[in-house]
Design a protein around this motif. Sequence first.
Motif, PDB file in Angstrom:
ATOM      1  N   PRO A  15     -10.005   2.240 -24.408  1.00 35.51           N
ATOM      2  CA  PRO A  15      -8.800   1.469 -24.056  1.00 35.51           C
ATOM      3  C   PRO A  15      -7.796   2.267 -23.233  1.00 35.51           C
ATOM      4  CG  PRO A  15      -9.424   1.034 -26.323  1.00 35.51           C
ATOM      5  CD  PRO A  15     -10.316   2.137 -25.839  1.00 35.51           C
ATOM      6  N   SER A  16      -7.623   3.549 -23.558  1.00 34.98           N
ATOM      7  CA  SER A  16      -6.683   4.379 -22.796  1.00 34.98           C
ATOM      8  C   SER A  16      -7.149   4.559 -21.355  1.00 34.98           C
ATOM      9  CB  SER A  16      -6.515   5.748 -23.459  1.00 34.98           C
ATOM     10  OG  SER A  16      -5.879   5.633 -24.712  1.00 34.98           O
ATOM     11  N   MET A  17      -8.461   4.721 -21.166  1.00 36.47           N
ATOM     12  CA  MET A  17      -9.003   4.867 -19.812  1.00 36.47           C
ATOM     13  C   MET A  17      -8.831   3.568 -19.032  1.00 36.47           C
ATOM     14  SD  MET A  17     -12.463   7.011 -20.750  1.00 36.47           S
ATOM     15  CE  MET A  17     -13.154   6.951 -19.099  1.00 36.47           C
ATOM     16  N   ARG A  18      -9.015   2.433 -19.707  1.00 40.44           N
ATOM     17  CA  ARG A  18      -8.835   1.150 -19.022  1.00 40.44           C
ATOM     18  C   ARG A  18      -7.379   0.955 -18.614  1.00 40.44           C
ATOM     19  NH1 ARG A  18     -12.323  -0.819 -23.191  1.00 40.44           N
ATOM     20  NH2 ARG A  18     -10.613  -1.956 -24.195  1.00 40.44           N
ATOM     21  N   PHE A  19      -6.456   1.422 -19.462  1.00 46.97           N
ATOM     22  CA  PHE A  19      -5.038   1.333 -19.113  1.00 46.97           C
ATOM     23  C   PHE A  19      -4.744   2.143 -17.851  1.00 46.97           C
ATOM     24  CE2 PHE A  19      -0.869   3.404 -19.227  1.00 46.97           C
ATOM     25  CZ  PHE A  19      -0.034   2.298 -19.214  1.00 46.97           C
ATOM     26  N   GLU A  20      -5.251   3.375 -17.803  1.00 48.54           N
ATOM     27  CA  GLU A  20      -5.011   4.220 -16.635  1.00 48.54           C
ATOM     28  C   GLU A  20      -5.660   3.635 -15.385  1.00 48.54           C
ATOM     29  OE1 GLU A  20      -2.964   6.625 -16.478  1.00 48.54           O
ATOM     30  OE2 GLU A  20      -2.529   6.721 -18.625  1.00 48.54           O
ATOM     31  N   LEU A  21      -6.830   3.001 -15.559  1.00 49.86           N
ATOM     32  CA  LEU A  21      -7.500   2.370 -14.422  1.00 49.86           C
ATOM     33  C   LEU A  21      -6.686   1.190 -13.900  1.00 49.86           C
ATOM     34  CD1 LEU A  21      -9.974   2.234 -12.582  1.00 49.86           C
ATOM     35  CD2 LEU A  21     -11.098   0.805 -14.306  1.00 49.86           C
ATOM     36  N   ARG A  22      -6.190   0.353 -14.814  1.00 48.57           N
ATOM     37  CA  ARG A  22      -5.351  -0.777 -14.394  1.00 48.57           C
ATOM     38  C   ARG A  22      -4.085  -0.287 -13.700  1.00 48.57           C
ATOM     39  NH1 ARG A  22      -6.709  -2.687 -19.584  1.00 48.57           N
ATOM     40  NH2 ARG A  22      -4.658  -2.053 -20.368  1.00 48.57           N
ATOM     41  N   ALA A  24      -3.752   2.510 -12.023  1.00 50.19           N
ATOM     42  CA  ALA A  24      -4.116   3.019 -10.697  1.00 50.19           C
ATOM     43  C   ALA A  24      -4.355   1.878  -9.714  1.00 50.19           C
ATOM     44  CB  ALA A  24      -5.363   3.898 -10.801  1.00 50.19           C
ATOM     45  N   VAL A  25      -5.008   0.816 -10.185  1.00 48.47           N
ATOM     46  CA  VAL A  25      -5.265  -0.340  -9.321  1.00 48.47           C
ATOM     47  C   VAL A  25      -3.950  -0.994  -8.907  1.00 48.47           C
ATOM     48  CG1 VAL A  25      -6.245  -2.664  -9.268  1.00 48.47           C
ATOM     49  CG2 VAL A  25      -7.586  -0.772 -10.202  1.00 48.47           C
ATOM     50  N   ALA A  26      -3.032  -1.148  -9.869  1.00 44.68           N
ATOM     51  CA  ALA A  26      -1.728  -1.746  -9.557  1.00 44.68           C
ATOM     52  C   ALA A  26      -0.963  -0.876  -8.568  1.00 44.68           C
ATOM     53  CB  ALA A  26      -0.922  -1.930 -10.841  1.00 44.68           C
ATOM     54  N   ILE A  31       0.884   0.090  -2.969  1.00 38.56           N
ATOM     55  CA  ILE A  31       0.897   0.933  -1.768  1.00 38.56           C
ATOM     56  C   ILE A  31       0.374   0.165  -0.560  1.00 38.56           C
ATOM     57  CG2 ILE A  31      -0.174   2.950  -0.672  1.00 38.56           C
ATOM     58  CD1 ILE A  31       2.103   3.636  -2.552  1.00 38.56           C
ATOM     59  N   PHE A  32      -0.710  -0.577  -0.735  1.00 31.79           N
ATOM     60  CA  PHE A  32      -1.258  -1.354   0.380  1.00 31.79           C
ATOM     61  C   PHE A  32      -0.268  -2.423   0.839  1.00 31.79           C
ATOM     62  CE2 PHE A  32      -5.742  -0.262  -1.235  1.00 31.79           C
ATOM     63  CZ  PHE A  32      -5.821   0.818  -0.367  1.00 31.79           C
ATOM     64  N   GLY A  33       0.468  -2.999  -0.119  1.00 31.10           N
ATOM     65  CA  GLY A  33       1.482  -3.979   0.251  1.00 31.10           C
ATOM     66  C   GLY A  33       2.594  -3.361   1.075  1.00 31.10           C
ATOM     67  N   ARG A  34       2.982  -2.142   0.720  1.00 33.31           N
ATOM     68  CA  ARG A  34       4.037  -1.452   1.465  1.00 33.31           C
ATOM     69  C   ARG A  34       3.567  -1.034   2.858  1.00 33.31           C
ATOM     70  NH1 ARG A  34       7.805   1.573  -2.426  1.00 33.31           N
ATOM     71  NH2 ARG A  34       7.381   0.616  -4.433  1.00 33.31           N
ATOM     72  N   ALA A  35       2.266  -0.822   3.004  1.00 31.07           N
ATOM     73  CA  ALA A  35       1.730  -0.308   4.272  1.00 31.07           C
ATOM     74  C   ALA A  35       1.728  -1.347   5.390  1.00 31.07           C
ATOM     75  CB  ALA A  35       0.311   0.219   4.054  1.00 31.07           C
ATOM     76  N   CYS A  36       2.119  -2.567   5.091  1.00 30.96           N
ATOM     77  CA  CYS A  36       2.185  -3.613   6.126  1.00 30.96           C
ATOM     78  C   CYS A  36       3.499  -3.437   6.897  1.00 30.96           C
ATOM     79  CB  CYS A  36       2.099  -4.995   5.486  1.00 30.96           C
ATOM     80  SG  CYS A  36       0.586  -5.282   4.542  1.00 30.96           S
ATOM     81  N   PHE A  37       3.529  -2.451   7.780  1.00 28.34           N
ATOM     82  CA  PHE A  37       4.783  -2.077   8.437  1.00 28.34           C
ATOM     83  C   PHE A  37       5.337  -3.177   9.337  1.00 28.34           C
ATOM     84  CE2 PHE A  37       2.631   2.075   7.675  1.00 28.34           C
ATOM     85  CZ  PHE A  37       3.558   2.590   6.788  1.00 28.34           C
ATOM     86  N   TRP A  38       4.485  -4.079   9.796  1.00 22.44           N
ATOM     87  CA  TRP A  38       4.969  -5.165  10.646  1.00 22.44           C
ATOM     88  C   TRP A  38       5.863  -6.136   9.862  1.00 22.44           C
ATOM     89  CZ3 TRP A  38      -0.020  -4.225   9.167  1.00 22.44           C
ATOM     90  CH2 TRP A  38      -0.614  -5.143   8.294  1.00 22.44           C
ATOM     91  N   ARG A  39       5.870  -6.004   8.545  1.00 21.06           N
ATOM     92  CA  ARG A  39       6.740  -6.839   7.714  1.00 21.06           C
ATOM     93  C   ARG A  39       8.035  -6.122   7.330  1.00 21.06           C
ATOM     94  NH1 ARG A  39       1.924  -8.921   3.650  1.00 21.06           N
ATOM     95  NH2 ARG A  39       0.807 -10.196   5.181  1.00 21.06           N
ATOM     96  N   HIS A 286       5.075  -0.395 -11.977  1.00 20.00           N
ATOM     97  CA  HIS A 286       4.134   0.171 -11.008  1.00 20.00           C
ATOM     98  C   HIS A 286       4.774   0.382  -9.636  1.00 20.00           C
ATOM     99  CE1 HIS A 286       1.134  -0.668 -14.024  1.00 20.00           C
ATOM    100  NE2 HIS A 286       1.439  -1.949 -14.001  1.00 20.00           N
ATOM    101  N   GLY A 287       6.016  -0.053  -9.470  1.00 17.82           N
ATOM    102  CA  GLY A 287       6.662   0.047  -8.166  1.00 17.82           C
ATOM    103  C   GLY A 287       7.899   0.929  -8.211  1.00 17.82           C
ATOM    104  N   TYR A 288       8.154   1.613  -7.103  1.00 12.16           N
ATOM    105  CA  TYR A 288       9.298   2.520  -7.021  1.00 12.16           C
ATOM    106  C   TYR A 288      10.006   2.345  -5.683  1.00 12.16           C
ATOM    107  CZ  TYR A 288       7.321   4.891 -11.080  1.00 12.16           C
ATOM    108  OH  TYR A 288       6.838   5.168 -12.329  1.00 12.16           O
ATOM    109  N   LEU A 289      11.263   2.752  -5.663  1.00 16.81           N
ATOM    110  CA  LEU A 289      12.031   2.849  -4.429  1.00 16.81           C
ATOM    111  C   LEU A 289      12.504   4.290  -4.274  1.00 16.81           C
ATOM    112  CD1 LEU A 289      14.211  -0.366  -4.785  1.00 16.81           C
ATOM    113  CD2 LEU A 289      12.412  -0.006  -3.086  1.00 16.81           C
ATOM    114  N   PHE A 290      12.766   4.671  -3.051  1.00 15.94           N
ATOM    115  CA  PHE A 290      13.247   6.019  -2.772  1.00 15.94           C
ATOM    116  C   PHE A 290      14.682   5.893  -2.272  1.00 15.94           C
ATOM    117  CE2 PHE A 290       8.711   5.873  -2.490  1.00 15.94           C
ATOM    118  CZ  PHE A 290       8.307   6.991  -3.208  1.00 15.94           C
TER     119      PHE A 290
END
Length: 380
Positions: A15-22, A24-26, A31-39, A286-290
């Motif tokens: 269960p702990s490994m599945r939590f870390e996997l989820r 990482a996926v999130a 990150i992929f959502g942020r990488a859409c620089f045209w937005r 799972h999300g951060y701002l700088f």
Amino acid sequence: MKEYIAELMRQLLTPSMRFELRKAVAWLRDIFGRACFWRWEIVRFKLREDSLYDILYVGRKTQREFVKVLLGVQSQTVEGRLKLGKSDRTVVVSEMPIPGALYVPQYLSAVVPLSRSIDEITAKYNSELRRNLRKNRLRYRMKQALNDDEIETADREMLQPYAAARHGSAASQIEAQEVHRVAKVAGRLDLVLLEDEIVACHLGCVVTRAGKRYWSTVRFGYPDVVFSDTKRLREVNSITTFMALEWAIENGFDYYDIGTCLARPDDGLLEWKRRRGGDVDTLGNHGYLFIKLPRAGAAQFLWEAPLFAVEGKNLTLHLGLPDGQGDEEVASRYREMGFGGLYKVYIHCARVPGEELLDTLRSRYAHLKSPPFLESIVST
């Protein structure tokens, strides 16, 4: 095929490994959502209409309103900019890392450690809340929703309407199939009854992190007749949260996660959960701002907009102590910010604060088993 892979993962991974996997996926999805620089956009707006500070936001246009809510922005004026030019009183908020910026979580969970008895936990509640629980708890009972009709009704008549009532068109509704999955596989959906009337529901799931089991609130739901009555909602909400806490203790969990909320130190919901024993935790975030503080006047800015930040695996709190604020004003401003779960509290100040004032701030955390370190940062 999807079900087969999910079952295989349950067998092969702890269960702990599945939590870390989820997690990482999130993180990757974010990150992929942020990488859409045209937005992306580059805009300026004021913290307040009369504020000395302007916010330079660099990120997705769709996230701008969230940033304004997180910082408590009250000004509605937005000015488009094509250049990154900034003054000494400009606060830079970016969706990508920038040197010298605070790593600010978007959401935090409020987690109650269950290594104590329920009497020890409630002993730290305020007297009004304890009185309410003693007076009303025995009138309520909890029943698990087991069939599809009960789950669909709870979703349609409580979970969705309550979310819409709280957040309007911005409400993040849980898809019906996800409600069913949590209710039947990952956790459970409980109906809360006042005598024979259904007055609330609680959707919760099991989370295992680092070998510790958390009973985690996914969503509370209330029918219109309850959430449209402020006084009644206050009572039912307190009882529902308390019953979820009871259930977590009775079933041997290590922690009860009251649920995620906006990572804003002066957010009323976070303070409400703190008063029920919740320590701040990045469990559900799972999300951060700088956020890069202004070169001048950081103390005043953080007085107006205090911030949480993450350092490594530790959670910190940044508060401002500008000139012109008396000890009573400071004590009042930070009265509700005695959060557990913090590693350090930074006091950004125009000059070194007096020991008496520091003692007042330390007293906000004196009730904690592991109070945070206080560090003063003198800024111009």
